[in-house]
Design a protein around this motif. Structure first.
Motif, mmCIF file in Angstrom:
data_model
loop_
_atom_site.group_PDB
_atom_site.id
_atom_site.type_symbol
_atom_site.label_atom_id
_atom_site.label_comp_id
_atom_site.label_asym_id
_atom_site.label_seq_id
_atom_site.Cartn_x
_atom_site.Cartn_y
_atom_site.Cartn_z
ATOM 1 N N GLY A 123 0.753 -1.101 0.146
ATOM 2 C CA GLY A 123 -0.141 0.022 -0.042
ATOM 3 C C GLY A 123 0.818 1.206 0.153
ATOM 4 O O GLY A 123 0.315 2.264 0.544
ATOM 5 N N VAL A 124 2.162 1.249 -0.279
ATOM 6 C CA VAL A 124 2.970 2.477 -0.460
ATOM 7 C C VAL A 124 2.454 3.495 -1.476
ATOM 8 O O VAL A 124 2.695 4.667 -1.050
ATOM 9 C CB VAL A 124 4.368 2.132 -0.623
ATOM 10 C CG1 VAL A 124 4.512 2.089 -2.250
ATOM 11 C CG2 VAL A 124 5.253 3.108 -0.101
ATOM 12 N N ASP A 125 1.586 2.977 -2.336
ATOM 13 C CA ASP A 125 1.060 4.032 -3.241
ATOM 14 C C ASP A 125 -0.269 4.937 -2.436
ATOM 15 O O ASP A 125 -0.239 5.802 -3.262
ATOM 16 C CB ASP A 125 0.316 3.275 -4.528
ATOM 17 C CG ASP A 125 -0.536 2.258 -4.101
ATOM 18 O OD1 ASP A 125 -0.586 1.723 -3.022
ATOM 19 O OD2 ASP A 125 -1.231 1.886 -5.189
ATOM 20 N N ASN A 126 -0.481 4.539 -1.502
ATOM 21 C CA ASN A 126 -1.474 5.267 -0.491
ATOM 22 C C ASN A 126 -0.676 6.006 0.300
ATOM 23 O O ASN A 126 -1.314 6.976 1.050
ATOM 24 C CB ASN A 126 -2.476 4.372 0.110
ATOM 25 C CG ASN A 126 -3.566 3.437 -0.815
ATOM 26 O OD1 ASN A 126 -3.786 4.263 -1.991
ATOM 27 N ND2 ASN A 126 -3.736 2.449 -0.422
ATOM 28 N N TRP A 127 0.530 6.102 0.318
ATOM 29 C CA TRP A 127 1.460 7.177 1.336
ATOM 30 C C TRP A 127 1.175 8.429 0.917
ATOM 31 O O TRP A 127 1.166 8.645 -0.316
ATOM 32 C CB TRP A 127 2.830 6.530 1.078
ATOM 33 C CG TRP A 127 3.801 7.242 1.820
ATOM 34 C CD1 TRP A 127 3.669 7.583 3.115
ATOM 35 C CD2 TRP A 127 4.996 7.746 1.037
ATOM 36 N NE1 TRP A 127 4.906 8.532 3.398
ATOM 37 C CE2 TRP A 127 5.781 8.379 2.233
ATOM 38 C CE3 TRP A 127 5.578 7.596 -0.014
ATOM 39 C CZ2 TRP A 127 7.020 9.096 1.865
ATOM 40 C CZ3 TRP A 127 6.700 8.416 -0.289
ATOM 41 C CH2 TRP A 127 7.393 9.013 0.682
ATOM 42 N N SER A 128 1.072 9.188 1.790
ATOM 43 C CA SER A 128 0.990 10.747 1.640
ATOM 44 C C SER A 128 2.126 11.210 0.563
ATOM 45 O O SER A 128 1.928 12.379 0.049
ATOM 46 C CB SER A 128 0.729 11.714 2.910
ATOM 47 O OG SER A 128 1.933 11.468 3.867
ATOM 48 N N GLY A 129 3.372 10.769 0.782
ATOM 49 C CA GLY A 129 4.441 11.426 -0.045
ATOM 50 C C GLY A 129 4.609 10.971 -1.271
ATOM 51 O O GLY A 129 5.759 11.163 -2.066
ATOM 52 N N ILE A 130 3.729 9.915 -1.967
ATOM 53 C CA ILE A 130 3.773 9.212 -3.039
ATOM 54 C C ILE A 130 4.247 10.401 -4.097
ATOM 55 O O ILE A 130 4.755 10.285 -5.226
ATOM 56 C CB ILE A 130 2.691 8.442 -3.483
ATOM 57 C CG1 ILE A 130 3.179 7.459 -4.715
ATOM 58 C CG2 ILE A 130 1.187 8.960 -3.489
ATOM 59 C CD1 ILE A 130 4.338 6.464 -4.389
ATOM 60 N N ASP A 131 3.205 11.331 -4.175
ATOM 61 C CA ASP A 131 3.151 12.467 -5.224
ATOM 62 C C ASP A 131 4.680 13.186 -5.393
ATOM 63 O O ASP A 131 5.171 13.510 -6.359
ATOM 64 C CB ASP A 131 2.139 13.312 -5.049
ATOM 65 C CG ASP A 131 0.825 12.820 -5.206
ATOM 66 O OD1 ASP A 131 0.664 11.963 -6.030
ATOM 67 O OD2 ASP A 131 -0.190 13.189 -4.608
ATOM 68 N N HIS A 132 5.164 13.451 -4.135
ATOM 69 C CA HIS A 132 6.594 13.877 -3.926
ATOM 70 C C HIS A 132 7.581 13.149 -4.639
ATOM 71 O O HIS A 132 8.553 13.396 -5.351
ATOM 72 C CB HIS A 132 6.765 14.457 -2.536
ATOM 73 C CG HIS A 132 8.029 15.029 -2.452
ATOM 74 N ND1 HIS A 132 8.580 16.112 -3.105
ATOM 75 C CD2 HIS A 132 9.366 14.477 -1.996
ATOM 76 C CE1 HIS A 132 9.826 16.372 -2.806
ATOM 77 N NE2 HIS A 132 10.336 15.345 -2.012
ATOM 78 N N ALA A 133 7.499 11.833 -4.233
ATOM 79 C CA ALA A 133 8.324 10.707 -4.958
ATOM 80 C C ALA A 133 8.352 10.573 -6.320
ATOM 81 O O ALA A 133 9.072 10.524 -6.991
ATOM 82 C CB ALA A 133 8.130 9.532 -4.087
#
Length: 140
Positions: A123-133
């Motif tokens: 579920g790392v794609d639901n992490w809040s920092g995914i857009d920054h990454a």
């Protein structure tokens, strides 16, 4: 076509003599074809001679290749063979080294792919920092 060397001749010298004879025959046929220049009635003869010349050249190519040194001594032929073997061995070793490097890189990429697949599954794609990454990944 027989060669003047007889049964004791080595293969390279015999091939060289046969090649020279076929090339001479091709040259003679090509020269004869050039003599039939004007009348249309000689066109068939000229075409036949040109075809014969081409066939003679192909036969000449049958007797030697670029890898066969013609007209050289046995020492020169041995030297040529050693250089040819060395070049082939070096190319083979270079190819093996490159193949080993590529296999290691593929194994590394497969491990990385497995790790990223596991992160996506967790579920790392639901992490809040995914857009920054993603922005960091896409920027040069």
């Amino acid at each position: 076509m027989s060669t003047p060397l007889g049964p004791g001749a080595d293969h390279f010298t015999e091939a060289s003599i046969r090649r020279a004879a076929w090339l001479e025959a091709a040259r003679t046929a090509a020269e004869a074809a050039l003599r039939f220049t004007t009348p249309a009635e000689f066109a068939a003869a000229r075409g036949a001679l040109e075809g014969l010349s081409d066939r003679f050249r192909r036969l000449a190519d049958h007797y030697t290749t670029a890898e066969q040194p013609a007209g050289l001594t046995w020492a020169a032929r041995a030297d040529h063979a050693v250089h040819l073997y060395a070049r082939t061995a070096i190319e083979r070793d270079d190819a093996r080294t490159e193949a080993a490097r590529l296999r290691a890189r593929i194994a590394e990429l497969e491990q990385r792919d497995a790790w990223l697949t596991a992160l996506e599954s967790a579920g790392v794609d639901n992490w809040s920092g995914i857009d920054h990454a993603l922005e960091l990944h896409r920027s040069p």
